[in-house]
Scaffold this active site. Structure first.
Site, PDB file in Angstrom:
ATOM      1  N   HIS A 239       1.098  -5.482 -23.505  1.00 45.58           N
ATOM      2  CA  HIS A 239       2.248  -5.030 -24.302  1.00 45.58           C
ATOM      3  C   HIS A 239       3.003  -3.853 -23.698  1.00 45.58           C
ATOM      4  O   HIS A 239       4.081  -3.517 -24.165  1.00 45.58           O
ATOM      5  CB  HIS A 239       1.803  -4.663 -25.724  1.00 45.58           C
ATOM      6  CG  HIS A 239       1.138  -3.331 -25.807  1.00 45.58           C
ATOM      7  ND1 HIS A 239      -0.176  -3.148 -25.479  1.00 45.58           N
ATOM      8  CD2 HIS A 239       1.622  -2.112 -26.141  1.00 45.58           C
ATOM      9  CE1 HIS A 239      -0.484  -1.874 -25.621  1.00 45.58           C
ATOM     10  NE2 HIS A 239       0.585  -1.216 -26.012  1.00 45.58           N
TER      11      HIS A 239
HETATM   12  C1  UD1 Z   1       3.922   1.292 -29.339  1.00 44.11           C
HETATM   13  C2  UD1 Z   1       3.493   2.552 -28.577  1.00 44.11           C
HETATM   14  C3  UD1 Z   1       2.315   2.241 -27.685  1.00 44.11           C
HETATM   15  C4  UD1 Z   1       1.195   1.576 -28.461  1.00 44.11           C
HETATM   16  C5  UD1 Z   1       1.738   0.345 -29.156  1.00 44.11           C
HETATM   17  C6  UD1 Z   1       0.676  -0.356 -29.946  1.00 44.11           C
HETATM   18  C7  UD1 Z   1       5.387   4.031 -28.127  1.00 44.11           C
HETATM   19  C8  UD1 Z   1       6.268   4.583 -27.083  1.00 44.11           C
HETATM   20  N1  UD1 Z   1       4.579   3.050 -27.737  1.00 44.11           N
HETATM   21  O1  UD1 Z   1       4.443   0.388 -28.374  1.00 44.11           O
HETATM   22  O2  UD1 Z   1       1.823   3.450 -27.128  1.00 44.11           O
HETATM   23  O3  UD1 Z   1       0.157   1.203 -27.566  1.00 44.11           O
HETATM   24  O4  UD1 Z   1       2.816   0.752 -30.018  1.00 44.11           O
HETATM   25  O5  UD1 Z   1       1.103  -1.584 -30.423  1.00 44.11           O
HETATM   26  O6  UD1 Z   1       5.414   4.478 -29.251  1.00 44.11           O
HETATM   27  N2  UD1 Z   1       8.386  -4.867 -32.858  1.00 44.11           N
HETATM   28  C9  UD1 Z   1       8.394  -5.874 -33.798  1.00 44.11           C
HETATM   29  N3  UD1 Z   1       7.622  -5.718 -34.912  1.00 44.11           N
HETATM   30  C10 UD1 Z   1       6.856  -4.626 -35.127  1.00 44.11           C
HETATM   31  C11 UD1 Z   1       6.870  -3.610 -34.146  1.00 44.11           C
HETATM   32  C12 UD1 Z   1       7.632  -3.744 -33.024  1.00 44.11           C
HETATM   33  O7  UD1 Z   1       9.063  -6.882 -33.663  1.00 44.11           O
HETATM   34  O8  UD1 Z   1       6.168  -4.549 -36.150  1.00 44.11           O
HETATM   35  C13 UD1 Z   1       9.203  -5.015 -31.646  1.00 44.11           C
HETATM   36  C14 UD1 Z   1      10.380  -4.073 -31.636  1.00 44.11           C
HETATM   37  O9  UD1 Z   1      11.537  -4.755 -31.933  1.00 44.11           O
HETATM   38  C15 UD1 Z   1      10.426  -3.497 -30.225  1.00 44.11           C
HETATM   39  C16 UD1 Z   1       9.115  -3.892 -29.604  1.00 44.11           C
HETATM   40  O10 UD1 Z   1       8.397  -4.680 -30.533  1.00 44.11           O
HETATM   41  O11 UD1 Z   1      11.461  -4.044 -29.494  1.00 44.11           O
HETATM   42  C17 UD1 Z   1       8.330  -2.687 -29.218  1.00 44.11           C
HETATM   43  O12 UD1 Z   1       8.003  -1.852 -30.342  1.00 44.11           O
HETATM   44  P1  UD1 Z   1       7.879  -0.258 -30.174  1.00 44.11           P
HETATM   45  O13 UD1 Z   1       7.439   0.357 -31.421  1.00 44.11           O
HETATM   46  O14 UD1 Z   1       9.113   0.265 -29.558  1.00 44.11           O
HETATM   47  O15 UD1 Z   1       6.744  -0.043 -29.083  1.00 44.11           O
HETATM   48  P2  UD1 Z   1       5.378  -0.824 -28.803  1.00 44.11           P
HETATM   49  O16 UD1 Z   1       5.570  -1.677 -27.616  1.00 44.11           O
HETATM   50  O17 UD1 Z   1       4.840  -1.478 -30.033  1.00 44.11           O
END
Ligand code: UD1
Length: 348
Positions: free
Chosen positions: A198
């Protein structure tokens, strides 16, 4: 005395579960706040239920966005919240945008911040998580280190006066799972590997992600890849799907994940938490990164760091030596954190 416990992303629900319980046992008032960084039920509600974390008192509903947008909205939300209450301290976890935002908002309001899982370093400044860790440690008042390595990192940065070695709350959490009675995923039959990817460094470049997927699809046994939303959206965008041995699934909730990991022959991951959980369960792990913040897991060969996209055929066959090492504490990290915090706050 009210302590504000702030979570936002999946690993934080897992880490906050034992701390929330320890606060309750110590009769300390807790305000549980969800920033809303993770909002999909499988990333949020189900994990919270599994870990026994109660329904948050407040959800800031921040959602997704660029780093600046997401972090900025959270700072604003947490600041607004903290202005309206008498908070004795704020507790933050790990290295996400929810962590840094909450630490900055609280510290600037002169509310002491406690950082659980302090002192981790990858020394890779291209990872957003590394920036979040360094800044959070330097602005926080109480630093709770999960391992001796983390303590040493804090000492090297001159932060030892604010640091305490407590053990790892993720070890507390895994010990609470009744692993032999939790069902594994329905596809977890025969010999199989588990995989998760991820990190932005691995998911966002189509060539690299293609190479990672290919390296797993050529293995002899099935590889079950659990796709976090970031990965799922990149796979769709780049037109990559299940092929060969590789089968893509939705993420699992916490207890099911632990039970399925224990049943697997090995794990391929870029997650920090899962590297540790594999080590705790003594499941061989291959970390698809250029470094690890958890060098303890390399002990005896249980974990190995392999450049993402390189061939994986032989790497699970490496020799591994039994060891009884318990670098993540004794399962009482959360109790120790709460004891230390309440003593420190009573002396203010
Ligand atoms: C975040 C943390 C990472 C952690 C991970 C665990 C940061 C910088 N990174 O990364 O350290 O290991 O969480 O999972 O905070 N999205 C969804 N649904 C959700 C959540 C996210 O669709 O419930 C999508 C969002 O649209 C986004 C992508 O996933 O584009 C990434 O989500 P984001 O919260 O930015 O970071 P993670 O990759 O989850």
């Amino acid at each position: 005395m009210t302590v504000v416990n702030i979570v936002g992303a999946r690993p934080q629900f897992i880490k906050a579960g034992p701390v929330s319980k320890a606060l309750r046992q110590a009769n300390i008032d807790e305000l549980l706040v969800h920033t809303g960084q993770h909002y999909d039920p499988i990333m949020s509600q189900r994990v919270m239920e599994d870990i026994g974390l109660r329904e948050p008192d407040i959800n800031l509903g921040v959602g997704s966005g660029s780093h600046a947008v997401q972090t900025g909205r959270m700072i604003e939300g947490v600041e607004g919240l903290l202005r309206g209450i008498e908070a004795a301290a704020v507790i933050v976890y790990g290295d996400t945008n929810s962590t840094i935002a909450s630490a900055l908002a609280a510290t600037k309001l002169h509310i002491p911040t406690a950082h659980v899982e302090a002192g981790l370093r990858s020394r890779n400044r291209r990872m957003p998580e590394e920036i979040n860790r360094v800044v959070t440690d330097h602005v926080s008042e109480y630093l709770f280190a999960p391992t001796q390595t983390a303590m040493d990192n804090l000492t090297a940065e001159g932060l030892e006066g604010r640091s305490v070695l407590t053990g790892d709350v993720m070890f507390d959490a895994i010990r609470a799972v009744d692993i032999d009675h939790v069902p594994t995923a329905q596809w977890a039959t025969g010999a199989f590997y588990l995989a998760t990817i991820h990190r932005a460094e691995n998911t966002d470049d189509p060539d690299l992600l293609g190479a990672i997927v290919e390296s797993m699809s050529g293995l002899n046994d099935p590889v079950h890849l659990l796709a976090h939303p970031r990965l799922a959206s990149r796979l769709a965008e780049f037109g990559i799907g299940s092929s060969g041995s590789l089968q893509i699934h939705e993420p699992l909730a916490y207890a099911e994940m632990i039970a399925t990991l224990q049943r697997s022959s090995g794990l391929f991951t870029d997650s920090g938490g899962l590297q540790k959980e594999a080590f705790m369960l003594r499941v061989p792990c291959v970390t698809l990164r250029t470094e690890t913040e958890w060098p303890e897991t390399l002990e005896g060969g249980w974990n190995i760091v392999v450049a993402p996209g390189s061939a994986l055929g032989e790497v699970m066959q490496r020799p591994i030596s039994e060891n009884q090492a318990k670098p993540f504490g004794d399962g009482r990290a959360a109790v120790r954190i709460v004891e230390h915090l309440s003593l420190a706050l009573s002396e203010l």
